[in-house]
Design an enzyme around this catalytic site. Structure first.
Site, short mmCIF file in Angstrom:
data_model
loop_
_atom_site.label_atom_id
_atom_site.label_comp_id
_atom_site.label_asym_id
_atom_site.label_seq_id
_atom_site.Cartn_x
_atom_site.Cartn_y
_atom_site.Cartn_z
CG ASP A 82 -0.25 -0.18 2.53
OD1 ASP A 82 0.95 -0.47 2.52
OD2 ASP A 82 -0.91 -0.03 3.57
CD GLU A 83 4.47 2.67 3.38
OE1 GLU A 83 4.81 3.88 3.40
OE2 GLU A 83 4.44 1.95 4.39
#
Length: 360
Positions: free
Chosen positions: A108-109
């Site tokens: 997610d990043e």
């Protein structure tokens, strides 16, 4: 002959907002606007929490019983990592339209180096805005972004206006921005170090800036030089595409040395939960569980157990760690630090499905 000044990097840190929980709310309208925790179950931990749940203090790696106590209306849903990986793949395809220099930190990043403006947007801010627009349009999810000249500040900036925010910190504002923030938010300053800094009167970046390099090294050893640089907005690390993971772990230093087997087993269970959340987010698997111990006299030892197939889940991971810990008793001295990690990492897609019984 005078050398040319080095080009200032333009780095974006993109962080999906409450990613796993947001995917579940997107796919199930009945969950929208409600406190949702991904994971949990009997003796389980929260893998991710929606913003509605975070208002009650529910956080990732928190034991599910604690989360339910803080938020009685909390809805637990089982994780669907195949779906999260698919959405993460969509997002990374979006990134690839803007740069080849992409350093994923988890599903997610990621960091993106957009110093080379391949699509002629004119600024890193404009690139970040377009990335966020495409993510929203193509996935139905929101992302926050931080834009700056170095990785440390870009990551701080992405968190500054969450959720669904954009924060830009140019070079001339770097040290000023860091000065306003609590040191507990700094990457590389864990809870134990933050408490030590607090005892020394270091609460903010501005406090940290008032300390000299020799003073910081005297109190924090080799980490002192890192703290001296980042509080001044200095971070020369490059965005490294295809950065392989060597291991994934978590550890905790205790305020008081521990010797009681039950207390140590309880702490290890918590540490295993934190580590396994990182394993899930890093999208890795591994065959070796390693226990790290630092005794009261600072002697450090490790104990490892390897298996013929990947460790399948948190329960097996924790059981392996507890077995390694049990082998140390009786203790001749107290323990000040425990850590548990997964090593011998492998590419999951290259491995056939396997069931592993961890009989230790």
């Amino acid at each position: 002959m005078q050398s040319e000044p080095r080009q200032i990097r333009k780095i974006i840190h993109v962080d999906m907002d409450a990613f796993y929980a947001s995917v579940e709310q997107r796919d199930d309208p009945a969950l929208r606007g409600k406190p949702v925790a991904v994971g949990g179950g009997h003796r389980g931990v929260v893998t991710a929490a929606s913003y509605e749940a975070r208002k009650f203090g529910v956080r990732s790696a928190m034991p599910s019983v604690t989360a339910k106590r803080r938020c009685p209306e909390l809805i637990f849903v089982k994780p669907r990592f195949d779906v999260y990986r698919a959405v993460s793949g969509q997002v990374r395809e979006i990134f690839a339209a803007y740069t080849d220099l992409i350093e994923p930190l988890s599903l997610d990043e990621a960091y993106l180096d957009v110093t080379e403006d391949r699509l002629d947007f004119g600024s890193a801010r404009a690139i970040a805005e377009d990335i966020r627009r495409r993510i929203a349009t193509e996935t139905g999810l929101t992302a926050s972004a931080g834009v700056s000249y170095c990785k440390f500040i870009a990551k701080l900036a992405s968190d500054h206006k969450k959720p669904n925010g954009l924060c830009v910190i140019p070079p001339e504002r770097g040290a000023e921005f860091v000065a306003t923030l609590p040191v507990s938010r700094f990457h590389g300053v864990g809870p134990v170090t933050a408490r030590k800094m607090e005892r020394l009167g270091i609460l903010t970046g501005a406090d940290l800036q008032s300390w000299s390099l020799p003073q910081l090294e005297a109190h924090f050893g080799s980490s002192g030089s890192w703290y001296w640089r980042i509080c001044r907005g200095i971070d020369e690390r490059e965005v490294r595409s295809g950065r392989p993971y060597k291991s994934v772990s978590a550890e905790r230093t205790f305020d008081e040395d521990l010797r009681d087997p039950d207390a140590l087993a309880a702490e290890l269970e918590r540490i295993a939960g934190y580590a396994w959340v990182r394993v899930d987010r890093a999208e890795v698997s591994g065959r070796t569980v390693t226990l790290k111990i630092k005794f009261a006299d600072f002697e450090q030892v490790t104990r490892s157990k390897s298996f013929g197939a990947p460790v399948p889940d948190l329960t097996a991971f924790t059981a392996a760690g507890q077995a390694l810990l049990a082998g140390l008793f009786p203790l001749g001295k107290g323990i000040r630090l425990l850590g548990l990690g997964l090593h011998n990492l492998i590419e999951p897609e290259l491995e056939p499905p396997a069931q592993l019984g961890l009989a230790i």
